[in-house]
Design an enzyme around this catalytic site. Structure first.
Site, short mmCIF file in Angstrom:
data_model
loop_
_atom_site.label_atom_id
_atom_site.label_comp_id
_atom_site.label_asym_id
_atom_site.label_seq_id
_atom_site.Cartn_x
_atom_site.Cartn_y
_atom_site.Cartn_z
N THR A 1 1.69 -1.08 1.43
CA THR A 1 0.27 -1.04 1.82
C THR A 1 -0.51 -0.04 0.97
OG1 THR A 1 0.82 -1.72 4.07
CG2 THR A 1 -1.33 -0.68 3.74
N CYS A 2 0.12 1.07 0.67
CA CYS A 2 -0.54 2.12 -0.13
C CYS A 2 -0.90 1.60 -1.52
CB CYS A 2 0.36 3.35 -0.23
SG CYS A 2 0.92 3.97 1.37
N SER A 3 0.03 0.86 -2.13
CA SER A 3 -0.15 0.38 -3.50
C SER A 3 -0.94 -0.92 -3.60
CB SER A 3 1.21 0.16 -4.16
OG SER A 3 1.88 1.39 -4.32
N LEU B 1 -5.00 2.55 -1.91
CA LEU B 1 -5.51 3.12 -3.16
C LEU B 1 -6.36 2.12 -3.95
CD1 LEU B 1 -5.83 5.42 -5.18
CD2 LEU B 1 -3.53 4.88 -6.05
N THR C 1 4.51 2.67 -2.10
CA THR C 1 4.88 1.90 -0.91
C THR C 1 3.90 0.73 -0.78
OG1 THR C 1 3.59 3.38 0.50
CG2 THR C 1 5.95 3.87 0.24
#
EC number: 1.11.1.27
Length: 160
Positions: free
Chosen positions: A47-49, A53, A45
Site C-alpha cells: 500500500t505504501c508503494s 507515497l 510495502t
C-alpha cells in the site's frame, strides 16, 4: 499518549540521504513552516508503494502551491528510504525521512507492533499538518486501512 491537535511536534532527530547521511531535528523541519508529514509502516510495502507515497508524488505541486512542505517518514534506515524514493521518482523537495529507531514515532504515540510480520516496531499509517511546529490536522488510519492519510484527503482538509 498519542499526539493531538494543538500539540507541538516532539523534538527528535531524523535522518535522510543528501550527499551522505544527514541529520535534521524536528524544530528545523517544522518551525516557521507549514508541513505535511505522512508516515508509512514500511518502504517498499504494497500500500505504501502503490498508493500512499504515489498520491503525494502526484499532488506534490499542489501542496507546494499552498505553501506546504511535504515529508514522508518510516521506521526504515535512510538508505532504504533513499532507494525507495529513487524507485518511485520522488520529486526534489519531497523529503524522505528515516525514523530508524522509531524515536519520533514513539514520542508521538503512533507506534505499532508489526512483529507478527517480521517487521518489529513500526509507525502507524498517518498524516498530519503542522504550522510552526504545532499540529493543526491529524489523520491516523485504523489498522489495515488507507483512507484518511491519503494526499487527496489531506488536500481536502487544507481547502486545496
Amino acid at each position: 499518549m498519542t499526539i493531538q491537535i494543538g500539540d507541538r511536534i516532539p523534538e527528535v532527530v531524523l535522518k535522510y540521504i543528501d550527499d551522505g547521511v544527514q541529520a535534521i531535528d524536528t524544530p528545523t523541519l517544522f518551525d516557521g513552516s507549514k508541513v505535511v508529514l505522512f508516515a508509512v509502516p514500511g518502504a517498499f510495502t504494497p500500500t505504501c508503494s502503490e498508493r500512499h507515497l504515489p498520491g503525494f508524488i502526484e499532488r506534490f505541486d499542489r501542496f507546494r502551491e499552498l505553501g506546504v512542505e511535504v515529508a514522508c517518514m518510516a521506521v526504515n534506515d535512510p538508505f532504504v528510504m533513499q532507494a525507495w524514493g529513487e524507485s518511485l521518482g520522488v520529486p526534489k523537495g519531497l523529503k524522505l525521512l528515516s525514523d530508524g529507531n522509531a524515536d519520533l514515532t514513539r514520542a508521538m504515540g503512533l507506534e505499532m507492533d508489526a512483529s507478527g510480520y517480521g517487521m518489529g516496531i513500526r509507525c502507524k499509517r498517518f498524516a498530519l499538518y503542522a504550522e510552526d511546529g504545532v499540529v493543526k490536522h491529524l489523520f491516523v488510519e485504523a489498522p489495515g486501512e488507507f483512507k484518511v492519510s491519503s494526499a487527496e484527503h489531506v488536500l481536502e482538509a487544507l481547502g486545496g
